[in-house]
Scaffold this active site. Structure first.
Site, mmCIF file in Angstrom:
data_model
loop_
_atom_site.group_PDB
_atom_site.id
_atom_site.type_symbol
_atom_site.label_atom_id
_atom_site.label_comp_id
_atom_site.label_asym_id
_atom_site.label_seq_id
_atom_site.Cartn_x
_atom_site.Cartn_y
_atom_site.Cartn_z
ATOM 1 N N HIS A 58 117.079 140.032 -106.478
ATOM 2 C CA HIS A 58 117.062 140.088 -105.012
ATOM 3 C C HIS A 58 118.122 141.039 -104.466
ATOM 4 C CE1 HIS A 58 114.058 137.438 -103.362
ATOM 5 N NE2 HIS A 58 114.540 136.317 -103.871
ATOM 6 N N GLU A 89 109.978 138.148 -101.716
ATOM 7 C CA GLU A 89 109.725 137.090 -102.696
ATOM 8 C C GLU A 89 108.638 137.462 -103.711
ATOM 9 O OE1 GLU A 89 111.794 135.022 -103.235
ATOM 10 O OE2 GLU A 89 112.921 134.810 -101.361
ATOM 11 N N HIS A 134 115.806 136.233 -111.142
ATOM 12 C CA HIS A 134 115.182 136.333 -109.814
ATOM 13 C C HIS A 134 116.243 136.559 -108.733
ATOM 14 C CE1 HIS A 134 112.084 135.200 -106.760
ATOM 15 N NE2 HIS A 134 113.156 134.784 -106.103
ATOM 16 N N GLU A 135 117.247 135.706 -108.726
ATOM 17 C CA GLU A 135 118.260 135.826 -107.667
ATOM 18 C C GLU A 135 119.044 137.125 -107.821
ATOM 19 O OE1 GLU A 135 117.694 133.802 -105.406
ATOM 20 O OE2 GLU A 135 116.542 132.368 -106.600
ATOM 21 N N GLY A 186 115.348 126.180 -105.286
ATOM 22 C CA GLY A 186 115.825 126.534 -106.617
ATOM 23 C C GLY A 186 117.189 127.205 -106.581
ATOM 24 N N GLU A 225 119.924 133.884 -102.992
ATOM 25 C CA GLU A 225 120.437 135.197 -103.380
ATOM 26 C C GLU A 225 121.530 135.757 -102.469
ATOM 27 O OE1 GLU A 225 117.275 134.592 -102.179
ATOM 28 O OE2 GLU A 225 116.662 136.177 -100.783
ATOM 29 N N ASN A 226 122.318 134.940 -101.781
ATOM 30 C CA ASN A 226 123.393 135.438 -100.914
ATOM 31 C C ASN A 226 124.127 136.603 -101.574
ATOM 32 O OD1 ASN A 226 122.984 132.878 -99.416
ATOM 33 N ND2 ASN A 226 123.921 132.035 -101.264
HETATM 34 N N1 ARG Z 1 115.304 133.086 -101.180
HETATM 35 C C1 ARG Z 1 115.356 131.954 -102.073
HETATM 36 C C2 ARG Z 1 114.644 132.398 -103.341
HETATM 37 O O1 ARG Z 1 115.220 133.002 -104.156
HETATM 38 C C3 ARG Z 1 114.730 130.733 -101.529
HETATM 39 C C4 ARG Z 1 115.440 130.135 -100.375
HETATM 40 C C5 ARG Z 1 114.546 129.297 -99.577
HETATM 41 N N2 ARG Z 1 115.254 128.417 -98.748
HETATM 42 C C6 ARG Z 1 114.693 127.700 -97.782
HETATM 43 N N3 ARG Z 1 115.460 126.907 -97.121
HETATM 44 N N4 ARG Z 1 113.470 127.760 -97.437
HETATM 45 O O2 ARG Z 1 113.502 132.286 -103.525
HETATM 46 ZN ZN ZN Z 2 113.416 134.593 -104.108
#
Ligand code: ARG
Ligand code: ZN
Length: 879
Positions: free
Chosen positions: A302, A321, A298-299, A262, A265-266
């Site tokens: 994070h 998460e 959500h992002e 989706g 969150e870098n």
């Molecule tokens: N951390 C991301 C989120 O907001 C998901 C990234 C998952 N990426 C992956 N390659 N498995 O949920």
């Molecule tokens: Zn997430």
């Protein structure tokens, strides 16, 4: 060899500082990483330094400025080993060369549309340079990006931009970004591209001015305004709801068309699947708007739950998460109708997580081993992880919960934490031992709570017997009892809730009764309620107070009472679902025995009352929406026949549409959209009830309904109404359907996200012939196996959303999906593995289909050259 939680050890080396220099070129990008490495004082001394790599080509490596001999064998595509590194801080400089154009896995650095972008979570950074690719190694990054001005006028990375300029005598330019916050490498990102953008500003409550930017494909700028609005609301909400402020001067979002998940969150540079950014009334549905709002939030959330406090290791994935999903649910509930939102969240949990928990892929919310971490970005980690936190809040109360969150932010800021760290904050704030509660993280499977009740009119007592049980799950033959908060009420018809009275000797404390929350912590518990004047209808698990299945033998009149009079709207909806499920299960039996589907006027009447009296259209729409075919299959649990389920559900929908045609037509007319479009919850709620009504009227073959659907399709001004009308018209084969599908395509050709809806709708047509249609569509010029959104909308929708045709008894659906998985696996293993998870409930099918599904899975398992991703899923599925 699986990685195991119990083998965790702190890293023997740390990397304090990372200086990256990235020269972007389509097929030969040059990356120079200057790593400041030192022995970890908490690690073991004198250990080799082993850096992770994945498919890397090293060009040059120096240690404190001295060249190392690449031919000496210390570096392979997947590892860089220094057998005896200096026992003091040192600088390792590594030059690698990448081909972003050839990167079809969409992990690491790749090209998408007019941009270069990165995805590093979970283990993508090692596809850029050699590194200690683990979340407990936190470093401060400086990133210099260089590219052709014409190819990539925009150059972005984490943190703040500290320099930029042209490179004299060339057509190239550069930018330097610096991120002051130490972070694990999975939060690294860079983007270079020719993108359009919109800009805004947010001022934090302590006065920091944050420049906000959203970067999209040129020409799509106007489609990003809702996302920008959602971002600003998220930033404000996190300040008031959780006391969390943003901490950099810049926050950028980039939308890309090729993305495995989706969004990501870098730090300071979120990268999004464009599906969760771009919206306009004519191209996005109300559901899309709601998803954009939720994913943007959500992002953003994070930034604190994930970035400022990250995870010690990937076993703790739910620490960020589950918590962040909980936070985005809370946000959406505040932005929209809390009651309706709760229903939607629980529907998702039951549709996505319950089947996972009941099948061969079941795993703990905190797993204790994994072969491929990418396969653990699951509904269990995300959705059940969020439910556990919600349940914790129910148990300890709002105040102790808020205090615990504050403690967590205070104590663990800047660290890589664990679930134990998190839980310890609440144990302290609530002054309560949460050891047993922690079992929710360490035992998989959905517990079943069985309840029986006896009313004694003479003694005026109502006795509830509650018991919990949990089936074995992979690797866990037996379970210890969970702590289960049961929020309940006793409903006395139209008089509503009775006051709860019982004594300690009757099994419940005054505290419990005062809050209306009984804690089930043992295998069974009896509570005797006193002074109960009439036989009440128990309203159990109000608001879905725990992620469990509930078994109680409500009478039909109990269910009708609850639908009409429960003070808890979630349970009003639940009572209707329970009634529907019961009826549907009876129907499925009858259909399989060659009889007619069951019909129950009391059920239809209950729906009629809600339709005619409820003041909330969004809620009514939820009540009128029956459990899905997969939900019914899950309730049946074994020897499942998807065709019988389809027939039963279709018949009940037809009966509702037919019997309630008057109130449905009235609602349709009454709720017509007047005035300009607004994506807000109230307007969306009105559209949802209208469209549910339309769909039921067409199911019931009400001529007026069919006419309205055709008219709505022809004149719709929103995608919500247009796709809903098309869906209604697509229920039955007809020439009109084909014409409508064709005209939809013509109207939206070129808009990939809308064409995804067109693919998905056709993939889900529940008729023989759907597979042939899907196969034909895989050759459509708008389809591409290289794009995850296309794969999900066509093949994914078929596998997960077309129960009868995916599960065709001749195995054709399974074979098709298995072939797609094998083909895709060579390009993008992560997406292939996810597609294969559509087989997760195969063991509960009747024997013919079970046999077919098993042979498709065995064929996948026996194919040469499988990725670890697909191998892991197929082996667990067959185990
Ligand atoms: N951390 C991301 C989120 O907001 C998901 C990234 C998952 N990426 C992956 N390659 N498995 O949920
Ligand atoms: Zn997430």
């Amino acid at each position: 060899e699986p990685v195991r939680l119990k083998d965790y050890r702190v890293p023997d080396h740390l990397i304090d500082k990372v200086d990256l220099d990235v020269k972007l070129r389509a097929t030969a990008t040059q990356v120079t990483a200057r790593l400041s490495i030192k022995p970890n004082p908490k690690g073991r001394p004198d250990t080799p330094l082993v850096l992770d790599g994945d498919g890397l080509a090293a060009r040059r490596i120096t240690l404190d400025g001295v060249d190392l001999d690449l031919a000496s064998g210390f570096v392979t595509p997947s590892q860089l080993t220094l057998t005896s590194p200096p026992q003091r801080p040192f600088i390792l400089e590594i030059e690698t060369e990448l081909d972003p154009t050839a990167n079809t896995r969409l992990m690491g650095l790749y090209r998408t549309g007019h941009a270069y972008c990165t995805q590093c979570e979970a283990e993508g950074f090692r596809r850029i340079t050699y590194f200690l690719d683990r979340p407990d190694v936190l470093s401060v990054y400086t990133t210099r990006i260089e590219a052709e001005v014409s190819e990539a006028p925009a150059l972005l990375s984490n943190g703040n931009k500290i320099a930029e300029g042209k490179i004299d005598g060339t057509s190239r330019h550069f930018a330097v970004w610096s991120d002051p916050f130490p972070k694990p490498c999975y939060l690294f990102a860079l983007v270079g591209g020719d993108l359009g953008s919109i800009h805004d500003e947010f001022v934090t409550r302590s006065g920091r001015r944050v420049a906000l930017g959203i970067y999209v494909e040129h020409g799509k700028e106007a489609f990003a305004t809702y996302a920008m609005d959602a971002l600003k609301r998220s930033m404000a909400w996190d300040e008031t709801a959780f006391g969390r402020e943003y901490d950099l001067d810049v926050f950028n979002i980039v939308a890309v068309s090729d993305f495995n998940m989706g969004a990501m969150e870098n730090k300071g540079l979120n990268v999004f699947n464009d599906k969760y950014v771009l919206a306009s009334p004519a191209t996005a549905t109300d559901a899309d708007y709601a998803h954009i709002e939720a994913v943007i939030a959500h992002e953003y959330f994070h930034n604190w739950t994930g970035n400022r406090i990250t995870c010690r290791d990937w076993f703790q994935l739910c620490l960020k998460e589950g918590l962040t999903v909980f936070r985005d649910h809370e946000f959406s509930s505040d932005m929209r109708s809390r009651a309706v939102h709760r229903i939607a969240d629980v529907r998702t949990l039951r549709a996505q997580q319950f089947p996972e928990d009941a099948g061969p892929l079941a795993h703990n919310v905190r797993p204790d081993a994994y072969l491929e971490i990418n396969n653990f970005y699951t509904a269990t980690i995300y959705e059940k992880g969020a439910e556990i936190i919600r349940m914790l809040k129910v148990l300890i109360g709002d105040e102790a919960f808020a205090k615990g969150m504050d403690l967590y932010f205070e104590r663990f800021d800047g660290t890589a934490a664990t679930i134990e760290d998190f839980i310890s904050c609440f144990a302290e704030s609530a002054q309560r031992d949460l050891t047993q509660f922690s079992r929710w993280y360490n035992q998989s499977g959905t517990p079943l709570v069985s309840v029986t009740a006896v009313y004694d009119p003479a003694a005026r007592t109502f006795t509830l017997d509650l018991s919990q049980s949990s089936k074995p799950t992979p690797g866990q033959p037996t379970k210890e009892p969970f702590v289960i908060p049961v929020e309940l009420g006793l409903v006395a018809g139209e008089h509503g809730d009775l006051k709860l009275r019982a004594g300690e000797e009757d099994g419940a404390s005054g505290v419990e009764l005062g809050r209306g929350i009984i804690e089930l912590t043992t295998p069974r518990r009896r509570i005797v309620f006193r002074d109960v004047p009439v036989r009440p209808s128990p309203s159990l698990f109000r608001g879905f107070s725990a992620p469990v299945r509930v078994e109680y033998d409500w009478s039909e009149s109990d269910l009708v009472t609850l639908v009409a009079h429960d003070s808890d709207s979630f349970n009003r909806w639940q009572a209707a679902q329970t009634f529907a499920t019961r009826l549907l299960l009876r129907s499925v039996e009858a259909v399989r025995a060659g009889g007619a589907p069951a019909y129950e006027p009391n059920f239809i009447d209950a729906l009629r009352i809600v339709t005619e009296t409820s003041a909330d259209p969004a809620f009514t729409a939820q009540v009128l929406t029956l459990p899905g075919e997969a939900d019914i299959a899950r309730e049946i649990g074994q020897d499942v026949d998807p065709d019988a389920i389809h027939v039963a559900r279709k018949a009940l929908r037809a009966a509702i549409g037919h019997d309630l045609s008057q109130p449905l037509l009235a609602a349709y007319a009454r709720l017509e959209d007047k005035g300009p479009y607004s994506p807000d919850a109230a307007a969306a709620g009105r559209r949802s009830l209208r469209n549910v009504a339309l769909d039921l009227l067409v199911s019931g073959e009400i001529p007026e309904g069919v006419r309205l659907a055709a008219a709505q399709f022809a004149s719709a001004s929103t995608m919500t109404d247009e796709i809903a009308a098309l869906g209604a018209l697509s229920q039955a084969a007809s020439a009109e359907r084909e014409t409508a599908l064709e005209s939809f395509y013509q109207n939206h050709a070129g808009d990939a996200l809308v064409i995804d809806k067109w693919f998905a709708l056709q993939a889900m047509i529940a008729e023989p012939g759907a597979l042939a249609r899907v196969k034909k569509l895989t050759a459509h010029p708008a389809f591409s196996l290289a794009n995850p959104n296309r794969v999900r909308s066509l093949i994914g929708a078929f596998a997960a959303g077309n129960q009868t045709q995916f599960n065709a008894p001749d195995g054709s659906g399974y074979d098709f999906v298995a072939d797609a998985v094998l083909e895709l696996d060579r390009k993008n293993p992560q997406v292939a593995a996810r597609l294969l998870a559509a087989f997760r409930s195969w063991r509960s099918l009747e024997s013919v289909r079970r046999g077919q599904a098993e042979s498709a899975l065995r064929r996948v398992a026996g194919s040469p050259g499988l990725s670890p991703d697909v191998r892991d899923i197929v082996e667990r599925s067959l185990a």
